[in-house]
Design an enzyme around this catalytic site. Structure first.
Site, PDB file in Angstrom:
ATOM      1  N   GLY A 224       0.804  -1.229   0.000  1.00 47.13           N
ATOM      2  CA  GLY A 224       0.000   0.000   0.000  1.00 47.13           C
ATOM      3  C   GLY A 224       0.830   1.268   0.000  1.00 47.13           C
ATOM      4  N   GLY A 293      -0.411   1.441  10.003  1.00 46.53           N
ATOM      5  CA  GLY A 293      -1.692   1.816  10.613  1.00 46.53           C
ATOM      6  C   GLY A 293      -2.723   0.744  10.355  1.00 46.53           C
ATOM      7  N   TYR A 356     -10.293   4.982  15.234  1.00 45.61           N
ATOM      8  CA  TYR A 356      -9.336   5.399  14.192  1.00 45.61           C
ATOM      9  C   TYR A 356      -9.175   6.927  14.181  1.00 45.61           C
ATOM     10  CZ  TYR A 356      -7.301   5.514   9.448  1.00 45.61           C
ATOM     11  OH  TYR A 356      -6.490   5.713   8.346  1.00 45.61           O
ATOM     12  N   THR A 391      -6.038   1.585  -1.994  1.00 42.02           N
ATOM     13  CA  THR A 391      -5.151   0.557  -1.407  1.00 42.02           C
ATOM     14  C   THR A 391      -5.995  -0.635  -0.949  1.00 42.02           C
ATOM     15  OG1 THR A 391      -5.375   1.312   0.878  1.00 42.02           O
ATOM     16  CG2 THR A 391      -3.622   2.338  -0.425  1.00 42.02           C
TER      17      THR A 391
HETATM   18  P1  NAD Z   1      -2.434  -1.113   4.473  1.00 40.70           P
HETATM   19  O1  NAD Z   1      -3.305  -1.859   5.396  1.00 40.70           O
HETATM   20  O2  NAD Z   1      -2.497  -1.437   3.011  1.00 40.70           O
HETATM   21  O3  NAD Z   1      -0.899  -1.242   4.939  1.00 40.70           O
HETATM   22  C1  NAD Z   1      -0.512  -1.032   6.280  1.00 40.70           C
HETATM   23  C2  NAD Z   1       0.806  -1.753   6.542  1.00 40.70           C
HETATM   24  O4  NAD Z   1       1.133  -1.556   7.918  1.00 40.70           O
HETATM   25  C3  NAD Z   1       0.693  -3.267   6.311  1.00 40.70           C
HETATM   26  O5  NAD Z   1       1.782  -3.724   5.550  1.00 40.70           O
HETATM   27  C4  NAD Z   1       0.686  -3.831   7.721  1.00 40.70           C
HETATM   28  O6  NAD Z   1       1.249  -5.136   7.802  1.00 40.70           O
HETATM   29  C5  NAD Z   1       1.541  -2.804   8.455  1.00 40.70           C
HETATM   30  N1  NAD Z   1       1.286  -2.864   9.906  1.00 40.70           N
HETATM   31  C6  NAD Z   1       0.080  -2.859  10.522  1.00 40.70           C
HETATM   32  N2  NAD Z   1       0.243  -2.984  11.853  1.00 40.70           N
HETATM   33  C7  NAD Z   1       1.587  -3.081  12.069  1.00 40.70           C
HETATM   34  C8  NAD Z   1       2.363  -3.237  13.236  1.00 40.70           C
HETATM   35  N3  NAD Z   1       1.799  -3.349  14.449  1.00 40.70           N
HETATM   36  N4  NAD Z   1       3.705  -3.296  13.103  1.00 40.70           N
HETATM   37  C9  NAD Z   1       4.288  -3.201  11.879  1.00 40.70           C
HETATM   38  N5  NAD Z   1       3.588  -3.046  10.751  1.00 40.70           N
HETATM   39  C10 NAD Z   1       2.256  -2.985  10.830  1.00 40.70           C
HETATM   40  O7  NAD Z   1      -2.728   0.432   4.730  1.00 40.70           O
HETATM   41  P2  NAD Z   1      -2.572   1.690   3.759  1.00 40.70           P
HETATM   42  O8  NAD Z   1      -3.881   1.954   3.117  1.00 40.70           O
HETATM   43  O9  NAD Z   1      -1.369   1.559   2.919  1.00 40.70           O
HETATM   44  O10 NAD Z   1      -2.368   2.839   4.848  1.00 40.70           O
HETATM   45  C11 NAD Z   1      -1.093   3.272   5.285  1.00 40.70           C
HETATM   46  C12 NAD Z   1      -1.280   4.396   6.300  1.00 40.70           C
HETATM   47  O11 NAD Z   1      -2.048   5.458   5.717  1.00 40.70           O
HETATM   48  C13 NAD Z   1      -2.037   3.998   7.566  1.00 40.70           C
HETATM   49  O12 NAD Z   1      -1.493   4.668   8.677  1.00 40.70           O
HETATM   50  C14 NAD Z   1      -3.444   4.459   7.288  1.00 40.70           C
HETATM   51  O13 NAD Z   1      -4.168   4.688   8.467  1.00 40.70           O
HETATM   52  C15 NAD Z   1      -3.177   5.740   6.527  1.00 40.70           C
HETATM   53  N6  NAD Z   1      -4.303   6.163   5.678  1.00 40.70           N
HETATM   54  C16 NAD Z   1      -4.725   5.435   4.628  1.00 40.70           C
HETATM   55  C17 NAD Z   1      -5.790   5.870   3.852  1.00 40.70           C
HETATM   56  C18 NAD Z   1      -6.290   5.121   2.642  1.00 40.70           C
HETATM   57  O14 NAD Z   1      -7.218   5.598   1.992  1.00 40.70           O
HETATM   58  N7  NAD Z   1      -5.734   3.980   2.288  1.00 40.70           N
HETATM   59  C19 NAD Z   1      -6.442   7.065   4.187  1.00 40.70           C
HETATM   60  C20 NAD Z   1      -5.998   7.781   5.281  1.00 40.70           C
HETATM   61  C21 NAD Z   1      -4.924   7.328   6.019  1.00 40.70           C
END
Ligand code: NAD
Length: 450
Positions: A224, A293, A356, A391
């Site tokens: 992601g 996250g 969240y 993602t």
């Molecule tokens: P995702 O779920 O695709 O990837 C998150 C990654 O974090 C995964 O590889 C997971 O294994 C890793 N992870 C989770 N918990 C963990 C831990 N305890 N220790 C180590 N690694 C850990 O998420 P994403 O969509 O790529 O989001 C990335 C960040 O962006 C997050 O913080 C999310 O909250 C934030 N975000 C995403 C969006 C969106 O639309 N996708 C919107 C706002 C914020």
């Protein structure tokens, strides 16, 4: 995830969408995909004060074509309205109306940028406060009116002047395809910290890139947004240490092998996580991106301790713990820059996401409160708040909700992980150190809490 609607309305259904008045998102010009015809177009700099001339000179020195008056029939790359000398709302009209008259000349995926004094009502006269706050309303409204992938954003001067290195860095970011999915936002420059980067240096990659020679840690780098951040930081010259859960080890290794980095498998909530990260880095940390996250959505009435606690632990408590450990052990390099992932849910709140949103609003608070500490080490700490990004996390949404979420931004589409990564690369660059304690939304001007 692919946005099929976007492909269809830019292909076989273009005319149908136009006739029915349906949303018509366009493919955005991102860094690396920008056609020469767009990059070569002139930039119109409006404003009558010395600030406008200084800014026009800066653009000229960096090889851009500059106009001080619109020329008929000429397509523009950008319109920059320099309003730093506005003292009352009445001062705005000549420049904003000139900008309005030039809007039809803006090329697809063009840019409108305002440059003005930051609002600071406690220390400004009512007239000045009305003018500078007015400019923020103007900029956000122009952003809502943009078409064909164009954006409007502002640079706010908060005690810094136009010659501050971060004003130049902010300009390069906003003018380039790196800010394709940023609209209706402001970059506040509050000091003259940071290195002065020219446009070419900012846009270079690899050994000449803006992050060359720097050691960067990215949590949640296996997939992601995190994987995109790792790739982008490496593209811009950094050596990347990717961190993720042991069960994501294979995907993480794939990413770090591809970019010549290193992988560390651990759970960032573990008591010894910060120590292990420091051990793996083996030296001072120049860049730290808190990206890992999770979501565990439930309405508050049905929320259980497991869901609440796990989200708080991963999304905010781990960041606090890692920052504190590295600071305490002197493991942040001089000039270290931290960028954390917040979310628009942390700004506007979101149904079913009390846990969240609490964690992500917490990130915004932690970031603002840590700015002084990081400035003390000549560095910075900022957050990026993504809106709807394509993602695995958002692929879990119900189909209809996902479709609606995509069209709810001024750019009428979801962002790509690379859009968030570009904003993070910019905030992690030495030129951006004068931007500190801020949260930048990368959301295409999402209507939620806009
Ligand atoms: P995702 O779920 O695709 O990837 C998150 C990654 O974090 C995964 O590889 C997971 O294994 C890793 N992870 C989770 N918990 C963990 C831990 N305890 N220790 C180590 N690694 C850990 O998420 P994403 O969509 O790529 O989001 C990335 C960040 O962006 C997050 O913080 C999310 O909250 C934030 N975000 C995403 C969006 C969106 O639309 N996708 C919107 C706002 C914020």
């Amino acid at each position: 995830m692919k946005d099929t609607y976007l492909s269809l309305v830019n292909g076989p259904l273009k005319q149908v969408a136009k006739t029915l008045g349906l949303p018509q998102p366009v493919e955005l010009n991102r860094f690396g995909s920008t056609p020469a015809s767009y990059t070569n177009r002139p930039v119109l700099v409006l404003g009558s004060g010395p600030g406008a001339q200084n800014l026009a000179d800066l653009l000229l020195e960096n090889g851009l074509e500059v106009r001080r008056n619109a020329q008929s029939g000429e397509k523009l790359r950008a319109i920059i309205a320099v309003l730093d000398d506005a003292k009352s709302p009445a001062d705005l009209s000549p420049i904003v109306l000139e900008a309005g008259a030039a809007l039809r000349s803006l090329a697809p995926c063009g840019r409108v940028i305002t440059v003005s004094t930051a609002p600071d009502a406690k220390n400004q006269t009512p007239e000045l406060a009305a003018a500078v706050q007015g400019i923020t309303g103007f900029t956000r409204s122009v952003a809502h009116e943009m078409r064909a992938g164009a954006t409007a954003n502002g640079i706010l001067l908060d005690g810094a002047d136009l010659t501050a290195p971060s004003v130049a860095a902010a300009l390069w970011f906003l003018l380039s395809g790196k800010s394709a999915y940023v609209s209706g936002q402001f970059l506040t420059v509050s000091s003259d910290a940071g290195e002065r980067l020219g446009l070419d240096a900012f846009m270079s990659t690899g050994a000449n890139g803006p992050l060359a020679g720097r050691r960067a840690v990215v949590t949640g780098a296996a997939r992601g947004i995190g994987a995109a951040i790792a790739r982008n930081l490496a593209r811009d010259g950094a050596y990347v240490i990717g961190v993720d859960m042991p069960q994501a080890g294979q995907a993480l290794a794939q990413v770090t092998n591809e970019i010549g980095g290193k992988s560390v498998q651990l759970d960032i909530t573990a008591a010894d996580a910060a120590e292990k990260i420091a051990e793996a880095v083996g030296g001072p940390v120049d860049i730290l991106v808190h990206n890992a996250g999770i979501t565990r959505d439930k309405m508050l009435a049905n929320m259980d301790a497991g869901r609440w606690d796990s989200v708080i632990a991963v999304n905010i408590a781990a960041q606090t713990m890692i920052n504190a450990h590295l600071a305490e052990k002197g493991l942040f390099a001089d000039g270290a820059q931290v960028v954390s992932l917040a979310s628009t849910s942390g700004i506007a709140g979101n149904r079913g996401q009390t846990n969240y949103a609490t964690s992500k609003a917490g990130v915004i608070g932690l970031t603002a409160a840590s700015a002084e500490e990081f400035a003390g080490r000549h560095g910075s700490i900022n957050a990026v708040a993504p809106g709807f990004i394509e993602t695995d996390m958002t692929a879990k949404m119900p189909t209809l909700t996902r479709q609606v979420a995509r069209r709810l931004s001024s750019l009428q589409q979801g962002g790509q992980p690379v859009d968030v990564a570009e904003a993070i690369g910019f905030l992690a660059s030495s030129g951006a150190r004068g931007i500190n304690g801020e949260t930048l939304r990368v959301c295409g001007q999402n209507m939620v809490g806009a």
